[in-house]
Scaffold this motif. Structure first.
Motif, PDB file in Angstrom:
ATOM      1  N   UNK A  67       7.262   5.477  -9.545  1.00 32.16           N
ATOM      2  CA  UNK A  67       7.662   4.142  -9.094  1.00 32.16           C
ATOM      3  C   UNK A  67       6.972   3.088  -9.964  1.00 32.16           C
ATOM      4  N   UNK A  68       7.491   1.874  -9.901  1.00 33.16           N
ATOM      5  CA  UNK A  68       6.984   0.810 -10.769  1.00 33.16           C
ATOM      6  C   UNK A  68       5.828   0.036 -10.174  1.00 33.16           C
ATOM      7  N   UNK A  69       5.694   0.073  -8.844  1.00 39.73           N
ATOM      8  CA  UNK A  69       4.691  -0.765  -8.194  1.00 39.73           C
ATOM      9  C   UNK A  69       4.143  -0.065  -6.965  1.00 39.73           C
ATOM     10  N   UNK A  70       2.829  -0.176  -6.776  1.00 38.70           N
ATOM     11  CA  UNK A  70       2.160   0.425  -5.630  1.00 38.70           C
ATOM     12  C   UNK A  70       1.309  -0.644  -4.951  1.00 38.70           C
ATOM     13  N   UNK A  71       1.297  -0.633  -3.632  1.00 41.57           N
ATOM     14  CA  UNK A  71       0.335  -1.428  -2.880  1.00 41.57           C
ATOM     15  C   UNK A  71      -0.797  -0.482  -2.477  1.00 41.57           C
ATOM     16  N   UNK A  72      -2.020  -0.792  -2.934  1.00 39.58           N
ATOM     17  CA  UNK A  72      -3.164   0.094  -2.740  1.00 39.58           C
ATOM     18  C   UNK A  72      -4.195  -0.578  -1.848  1.00 39.58           C
ATOM     19  N   UNK A  73      -4.543   0.093  -0.755  1.00 44.45           N
ATOM     20  CA  UNK A  73      -5.512  -0.437   0.193  1.00 44.45           C
ATOM     21  C   UNK A  73      -6.742   0.457   0.240  1.00 44.45           C
ATOM     22  N   UNK A  74      -7.919  -0.168   0.251  1.00 46.93           N
ATOM     23  CA  UNK A  74      -9.156   0.582   0.424  1.00 46.93           C
ATOM     24  C   UNK A  74     -10.194  -0.350   1.043  1.00 46.93           C
ATOM     25  N   UNK A  75     -11.169   0.232   1.748  1.00 45.24           N
ATOM     26  CA  UNK A  75     -12.218  -0.589   2.352  1.00 45.24           C
ATOM     27  C   UNK A  75     -13.424  -0.736   1.438  1.00 45.24           C
ATOM     28  N   UNK A  76     -13.506   0.068   0.366  1.00 47.27           N
ATOM     29  CA  UNK A  76     -14.677   0.060  -0.511  1.00 47.27           C
ATOM     30  C   UNK A  76     -14.400  -0.755  -1.773  1.00 47.27           C
ATOM     31  N   UNK A  85     -10.460  -0.984 -13.340  1.00 45.24           N
ATOM     32  CA  UNK A  85     -10.690  -0.617 -14.736  1.00 45.24           C
ATOM     33  C   UNK A  85      -9.540   0.226 -15.288  1.00 45.24           C
ATOM     34  N   UNK A  86      -8.850   0.964 -14.404  1.00 43.37           N
ATOM     35  CA  UNK A  86      -7.739   1.804 -14.844  1.00 43.37           C
ATOM     36  C   UNK A  86      -6.429   1.033 -14.954  1.00 43.37           C
ATOM     37  N   UNK A  87      -6.161   0.199 -13.954  1.00 45.68           N
ATOM     38  CA  UNK A  87      -4.832  -0.401 -13.833  1.00 45.68           C
ATOM     39  C   UNK A  87      -4.818  -1.912 -14.020  1.00 45.68           C
ATOM     40  N   UNK A  88      -5.996  -2.537 -14.096  1.00 46.16           N
ATOM     41  CA  UNK A  88      -6.053  -3.993 -14.142  1.00 46.16           C
ATOM     42  C   UNK A  88      -5.937  -4.571 -12.738  1.00 46.16           C
ATOM     43  N   UNK A  89      -6.350  -5.815 -12.602  1.00 43.52           N
ATOM     44  CA  UNK A  89      -6.298  -6.459 -11.295  1.00 43.52           C
ATOM     45  C   UNK A  89      -4.909  -7.003 -10.975  1.00 43.52           C
ATOM     46  N   UNK A  90      -4.118  -7.252 -11.987  1.00 44.25           N
ATOM     47  CA  UNK A  90      -2.798  -7.846 -11.758  1.00 44.25           C
ATOM     48  C   UNK A  90      -1.714  -7.082 -12.502  1.00 44.25           C
ATOM     49  N   UNK A  91      -1.823  -5.780 -12.480  1.00 41.84           N
ATOM     50  CA  UNK A  91      -0.830  -4.925 -13.108  1.00 41.84           C
ATOM     51  C   UNK A  91       0.161  -4.393 -12.088  1.00 41.84           C
ATOM     52  N   UNK A  92       0.570  -3.140 -12.242  1.00 42.93           N
ATOM     53  CA  UNK A  92       1.559  -2.560 -11.319  1.00 42.93           C
ATOM     54  C   UNK A  92       0.998  -2.216  -9.944  1.00 42.93           C
ATOM     55  N   UNK A  93      -0.342  -2.276  -9.802  1.00 41.60           N
ATOM     56  CA  UNK A  93      -0.966  -1.965  -8.522  1.00 41.60           C
ATOM     57  C   UNK A  93      -1.408  -3.259  -7.846  1.00 41.60           C
ATOM     58  N   UNK A  94      -0.919  -3.469  -6.636  1.00 36.80           N
ATOM     59  CA  UNK A  94      -1.265  -4.650  -5.851  1.00 36.80           C
ATOM     60  C   UNK A  94      -2.354  -4.247  -4.856  1.00 36.80           C
ATOM     61  N   UNK A  95      -3.545  -4.782  -5.032  1.00 37.93           N
ATOM     62  CA  UNK A  95      -4.699  -4.347  -4.250  1.00 37.93           C
ATOM     63  C   UNK A  95      -4.913  -5.181  -2.993  1.00 37.93           C
ATOM     64  N   UNK A  96      -5.314  -4.486  -1.934  1.00 39.79           N
ATOM     65  CA  UNK A  96      -5.732  -5.151  -0.705  1.00 39.79           C
ATOM     66  C   UNK A  96      -6.966  -4.419  -0.202  1.00 39.79           C
ATOM     67  N   UNK A  97      -8.024  -5.150   0.060  1.00 42.26           N
ATOM     68  CA  UNK A  97      -9.183  -4.538   0.693  1.00 42.26           C
ATOM     69  C   UNK A  97      -8.982  -4.631   2.199  1.00 42.26           C
ATOM     70  N   UNK A  98      -8.976  -3.491   2.862  1.00 46.27           N
ATOM     71  CA  UNK A  98      -8.671  -3.514   4.283  1.00 46.27           C
ATOM     72  C   UNK A  98      -8.958  -2.202   4.969  1.00 46.27           C
ATOM     73  N   UNK A  99      -8.629  -2.152   6.237  1.00 47.39           N
ATOM     74  CA  UNK A  99      -8.982  -1.075   7.147  1.00 47.39           C
ATOM     75  C   UNK A  99      -7.719  -0.313   7.539  1.00 47.39           C
ATOM     76  N   UNK A 100      -7.759   1.007   7.437  1.00 43.15           N
ATOM     77  CA  UNK A 100      -6.595   1.823   7.788  1.00 43.15           C
ATOM     78  C   UNK A 100      -6.206   1.675   9.250  1.00 43.15           C
ATOM     79  N   UNK A 101      -7.169   1.341  10.102  1.00 47.00           N
ATOM     80  CA  UNK A 101      -6.876   1.188  11.522  1.00 47.00           C
ATOM     81  C   UNK A 101      -6.361  -0.202  11.866  1.00 47.00           C
ATOM     82  N   UNK A 102      -6.270  -1.068  10.875  1.00 46.25           N
ATOM     83  CA  UNK A 102      -5.814  -2.440  11.095  1.00 46.25           C
ATOM     84  C   UNK A 102      -5.131  -2.922   9.812  1.00 46.25           C
ATOM     85  N   UNK A 103      -4.001  -2.350   9.507  1.00 41.79           N
ATOM     86  CA  UNK A 103      -3.338  -2.612   8.230  1.00 41.79           C
ATOM     87  C   UNK A 103      -2.795  -4.044   8.177  1.00 41.79           C
ATOM     88  N   UNK A 104      -3.119  -4.790   7.124  1.00 43.04           N
ATOM     89  CA  UNK A 104      -2.707  -6.191   7.030  1.00 43.04           C
ATOM     90  C   UNK A 104      -1.319  -6.364   6.438  1.00 43.04           C
TER      91      UNK A 104
END
Length: 226
Positions: A67-76, A85-104
């Motif tokens: 796929x071309x784009x992933x939304x990636x969530x992690x608490x760490x 460092x692998x994908x860049x901050x504004x590349x194909x991966x859209x990052x969200x820092x968050x909690x699996x028990x409370x998905x934003x």
């Protein structure tokens, strides 16, 4: 509850583990296992996909082959910095820092949801699975990889003290309680004698099944937070 099922302890643990995670991880979850799991997950090019507990991006890397784009969530934040460092901050991966028990994320926001190496840290796995079901569209596929419960008594006691380990029967109970259907479990192993993983593939009930979606009050999480 194992010591690493406490969220604060898990974040501290990954502050240090993140430095060697990509070296250690292939010993228990390697590219061959990931490729097999991706076949079961069957991502399509136009799928909107969420990676819960994405960590340093090992699974994300495999998903990006499809796929071309992933939304990636992690608490760490420390794990996420390795992924930056692998994908860049504004590349194909859209990052969200968050909690699996409370998905934003909004209800039905994703076509499919993937989570590998994260469920063992969730204090309330059924709550998190319900959240994953909530944000995944009706009929959508969900794949979750977690650690298989050891057969040796000594390792069982050690496992119980550290984090969540479970067998296929317990996995059935968790996914049923979270409202999934068509649940299948696959036991994977990097090599004989290495820890086993349970890879569960399940489906969100179609809308016409009449299953109620469990909504949760969730707010976006500040990705700059430490």
């Amino acid at each position: 509850m194992g010591v690493l099922e406490d969220k604060a302890r898990a974040r501290l643990f990954y502050k240090y583990l993140s430095k060697v995670y990509d070296t250690i991880n292939p010993l228990v979850w390697n590219t061959e296992m990931r490729a097999e799991a991706l076949e079961w997950f069957d991502p399509q090019p136009d799928d909107r996909i969420l990676d819960v507990g994405a960590g340093t991006g090992f699974a994300t890397e495999g998903l990006l082959e499809h796929v071309d784009e992933i939304h990636a969530l992690d608490q760490s934040v420390h794990q996420m910095e390795r992924a930056f460092a692998k994908f860049g901050r504004r590349g194909p991966v859209k990052y969200v820092r968050g909690d699996a028990e409370r998905l934003p994320f909004a209800d039905d926001a994703f076509d499919k949801t993937w989570s590998s190496g994260s469920i063992e840290y969730w204090p309330n796995p059924v709550t998190a699975l319900r959240e994953i079901r909530r944000v995944t569209k009706p009929g959508g596929t969900v794949l979750v990889v977690g650690p298989d419960y050891p057969h040796n008594d000594l390792f069982q006691r050690l496992a119980d003290a550290i984090m969540l380990f479970y067998d296929t029967e317990e996995a059935d109970e968790m996914f049923a309680a979270a409202g999934f259907v068509d649940v299948e479990h696959h036991v994977q192993q990097a090599k004989p004698g290495s820890p086993r993983a349970i890879t569960t593939v399940a489906r969100v009930p179609p809308a016409d099944d009449g299953a109620a979606t469990t909504a949760a009050d969730s707010e976006p999480v500040d990705t700059a937070a430490d």
